[in-house]
Write an enzyme that holds these catalytic residues in place. Structure first.
Site, short mmCIF file in Angstrom:
data_model
loop_
_atom_site.label_atom_id
_atom_site.label_comp_id
_atom_site.label_asym_id
_atom_site.label_seq_id
_atom_site.Cartn_x
_atom_site.Cartn_y
_atom_site.Cartn_z
N ASN A 43 0.84 -1.20 0.00
CA ASN A 43 0.00 0.00 0.00
C ASN A 43 0.88 1.25 0.00
O ASN A 43 1.95 1.29 0.59
CB ASN A 43 -0.99 0.00 1.17
N ILE A 44 0.40 2.25 -0.71
CA ILE A 44 1.15 3.49 -0.89
C ILE A 44 0.27 4.66 -0.44
O ILE A 44 -0.81 4.87 -1.01
CB ILE A 44 1.56 3.66 -2.37
N GLU A 45 0.71 5.36 0.59
CA GLU A 45 -0.10 6.44 1.14
C GLU A 45 0.40 7.81 0.69
O GLU A 45 1.57 7.99 0.34
CB GLU A 45 -0.10 6.33 2.67
N CYS A 54 -4.22 0.87 -2.25
CA CYS A 54 -4.09 -0.36 -1.49
C CYS A 54 -3.08 -1.30 -2.14
O CYS A 54 -2.84 -1.24 -3.35
CB CYS A 54 -5.43 -1.09 -1.41
N GLU A 56 -3.34 -4.43 -2.80
CA GLU A 56 -3.95 -5.30 -3.82
C GLU A 56 -3.96 -4.61 -5.18
O GLU A 56 -3.64 -5.19 -6.20
CB GLU A 56 -5.38 -5.66 -3.43
N CYS A 86 -10.41 -4.33 0.92
CA CYS A 86 -11.48 -3.33 1.03
C CYS A 86 -12.45 -3.52 -0.15
O CYS A 86 -12.19 -4.26 -1.10
CB CYS A 86 -10.90 -1.92 1.03
N CYS A 89 -11.04 -2.75 -3.66
CA CYS A 89 -10.15 -3.79 -4.17
C CYS A 89 -10.93 -5.05 -4.57
O CYS A 89 -10.57 -5.72 -5.54
CB CYS A 89 -9.07 -4.14 -3.14
N1 THU Z 1 -5.25 -1.08 2.84
C1 THU Z 1 -4.80 -1.93 1.87
O1 THU Z 1 -3.68 -1.79 1.37
N2 THU Z 1 -5.62 -2.93 1.46
C2 THU Z 1 -6.90 -3.11 1.92
O2 THU Z 1 -7.66 -3.85 1.33
C3 THU Z 1 -7.30 -2.43 3.15
C4 THU Z 1 -6.57 -1.15 3.43
C5 THU Z 1 -4.37 0.02 3.27
C6 THU Z 1 -4.79 1.39 2.81
C7 THU Z 1 -4.10 2.26 3.82
O3 THU Z 1 -2.78 2.52 3.38
C8 THU Z 1 -4.02 1.40 5.06
O4 THU Z 1 -4.30 0.08 4.65
C9 THU Z 1 -5.01 1.80 6.14
O5 THU Z 1 -6.29 1.89 5.63
#
Ligand code: THU
Length: 136
Positions: A43-45, A54, A56, A86, A89
């Site tokens: 995941n990349i914020e 996310c 995925e 989520c 995804c």
């Molecule tokens: N996140 C994912 O990478 N995949 C998911 O299906 C659920 C949420 C990440 C997004 C964000 O960077 C962190 O989890 C918190 O929500």
């Protein structure tokens, strides 16, 4: 690829590929496409939050960008026990999976396997759009 191997790649992606300065919640994914090719992602914020991607989708979009279209299976692992994909995804997996196996993993030994139908029942997909267009 064996489930264990795919999970190992997802666990590595969680540690090495995620960028999570804000939530500090790491997620890793490894997706095997129908030709056996495997793509990983974390995941990349982003500071303004909503552009966050996310794990995925990072993995799947890498595959799609490489011309791959069909997901065979995807392993997902996060910092919480049993991190499920989520809703967004799930819909992306729906777009690129015929009958994909979805593996929710805590470790190479501790995991559960789901069908897309179990995680996204009565879904909307490309075929529905096609059926709609035929009525116009
Ligand atoms: N996140 C994912 O990478 N995949 C998911 O299906 C659920 C949420 C990440 C997004 C964000 O960077 C962190 O989890 C918190 O929500």
């Amino acid at each position: 690829m064996e489930n264990k191997e795919l999970i190992k790649l997802a666990l590595e992606a969680k540690v090495n590929s995620s960028y999570t300065p804000y939530s500090k919640f790491r997620v890793g994914a490894a997706v095997e496409m129908e030709d056996g090719e495997v793509y990983t992602g974390g995941n990349i914020e982003v500071a303004s939050y909503s552009p966050t991607n996310c794990a995925e989708r990072t993995a799947i979009f890498k595959a799609v960008s490489d011309g791959k279209r069909k997901i065979e299976k995807i392993a997902i692992t996060g910092d919480a026990k049993d991190t499920y994909p989520c809703g967004v995804c799930r819909q992306v997996i729906r777009e690129f999976g015929i009958n994909p196996k979805i593996i929710i993993a805590n470790s190479e030994e501790d995991y559960k396997e789901y069908t897309l139908e179990e995680l996204l029942p009565h879904s909307f997909g490309p075929e529905d759009l096609q059926r709609g267009n035929e009525n116009v």
